[in-house]
Design a protein around this motif. Sequence first.
Motif, PDB file in Angstrom:
ATOM      1  N   ASP A   1      -1.024  31.018  54.461  1.00  0.00           N
ATOM      2  CA  ASP A   1       0.295  30.961  53.832  1.00  0.00           C
ATOM      3  C   ASP A   1       0.333  29.911  52.724  1.00  0.00           C
ATOM      4  N   VAL A   2      -0.028  28.668  53.070  1.00  0.00           N
ATOM      5  CA  VAL A   2       0.013  27.605  52.070  1.00  0.00           C
ATOM      6  C   VAL A   2      -1.064  27.800  51.015  1.00  0.00           C
TER       7      VAL A   2
ATOM      8  N   ARG B   1      -9.238  28.061  39.529  1.00  0.00           N
ATOM      9  CA  ARG B   1      -8.934  27.480  40.826  1.00  0.00           C
ATOM     10  C   ARG B   1      -8.066  28.429  41.658  1.00  0.00           C
ATOM     11  N   ALA B   2      -7.145  29.115  41.030  1.00  0.00           N
ATOM     12  CA  ALA B   2      -6.289  30.067  41.745  1.00  0.00           C
ATOM     13  C   ALA B   2      -7.133  31.161  42.400  1.00  0.00           C
ATOM     14  N   ILE B   3      -8.115  31.672  41.673  1.00  0.00           N
ATOM     15  CA  ILE B   3      -8.991  32.723  42.204  1.00  0.00           C
ATOM     16  C   ILE B   3      -9.754  32.218  43.426  1.00  0.00           C
ATOM     17  N   ARG B   4     -10.296  31.019  43.323  1.00  0.00           N
ATOM     18  CA  ARG B   4     -11.060  30.451  44.431  1.00  0.00           C
ATOM     19  C   ARG B   4     -10.185  30.184  45.658  1.00  0.00           C
TER      20      ARG B   4
ATOM     21  N   ASP C   1      -7.566  34.477  51.886  1.00  0.00           N
ATOM     22  CA  ASP C   1      -7.778  35.823  52.415  1.00  0.00           C
ATOM     23  C   ASP C   1      -8.938  35.889  53.404  1.00  0.00           C
ATOM     24  N   LYS C   2      -9.955  35.090  53.155  1.00  0.00           N
ATOM     25  CA  LYS C   2     -11.149  35.136  54.002  1.00  0.00           C
ATOM     26  C   LYS C   2     -10.913  34.488  55.361  1.00  0.00           C
TER      27      LYS C   2
ATOM     28  N   LEU D   1       0.088  36.339  51.001  1.00  0.00           N
ATOM     29  CA  LEU D   1      -1.090  37.038  50.494  1.00  0.00           C
ATOM     30  C   LEU D   1      -0.691  38.109  49.471  1.00  0.00           C
ATOM     31  N   LEU D   2       0.386  38.823  49.755  1.00  0.00           N
ATOM     32  CA  LEU D   2       0.878  39.835  48.820  1.00  0.00           C
ATOM     33  C   LEU D   2       1.371  39.186  47.531  1.00  0.00           C
TER      34      LEU D   2
END
Length: 361
Positions: free
Chosen positions: A191-192, A221-224, A230-231, A258-259
Amino acid sequence: MACANFSFTLLVLCSCFATSFLVCHGFPVHRKNPLHHRHQPRFASHNYRDALTKSILFFEGQRSGKLPSSQRMTWRRDSGLTDGSTMHVDLVGGYYDAGDNVKFGFPMAFTTTMLSWSVLEFGGLMKGELENARGAIRWATDYLLKATAHTDTIYVQVGDANKDHACWERPEDMDTPRSVFKVDKNSPGSDVAAETAAALAAASLVFRRCDPTYAKLLLRRAIRVFQFADKYRGSYSYGLKKFVCPFYCSYSGYEDELLWGAAWLYKATKNPTYLNYIQVNGQTLGAAQFDNTFGWDNKHVGARILLSKAFLVQKLQSLHDYKGHADNFICSLIPGAPYSSAQYTPGQAPIVLISNVVLSS
């Protein structure tokens, strides 16, 4: 969090400002009947420009860390200059929560996402306040970059809320513990983490033209961070319950974030990977839930509205259902609509938003 609710109000306020601007400059005013004009005052009679100025200034009062020379609230001083040192990390900066001296990463990230959304949608109408709004966003993102500096780890809180709430004092004078709390692959916090990814992605769009190098850093950084969210799935309220609850428990779970995070990453990257993620996981992540609430905890409505715009502007038919769900929420706010459930102030701001700010303060 006062900041989180204030940023939501700012988005609505900017919408009202846009409305008043259009009334003044976008449509002809008929003056044949002066009595008609006198008895039906327009939105422009309310000083949204001043309200916008004060809304952005509010964030300067919440600043933690080494304050810049441009600080307009001069009665505030440097504070929290050793934050993170107990864990040998630099967590100086960011925003304090409400009237407290705790830095809660979850609502702070949501604040950043909403501030960024306000600038993206209405920055062209902010005029002289645009730079101040960008400054408010950057104060947050600089901190979020520090909080996510280590792979698969996010430092999500500085300060013990229970001890902090037992003693109300200025941050410049605080003597309560500056405890540090984190989520990682062993104690996840989707969530966070996903909200932090959303904040960084949204902010990258704000700085894309005015500071492209910084924007690229935010997006990388957002992608990472989203990959981590998600993982390693789980709610941060589980592992950190005694520290984050009842203050900022993730009551709605982590699926909405996540959405929401995927929606912002798709908007920021246009990478079809994120669109596919939304199409495949949308229902599992609660895309069709009929929850007409939007705030630091539940992001479903925000994700639907964001994806509805992609449907309308980019003609992405696969996102058609999101528009229908978004319509239901918008109709619940419009005065006079069949299912409207919102009350409004004389200045046309939903009372529930103002109430959230007052209660959180």
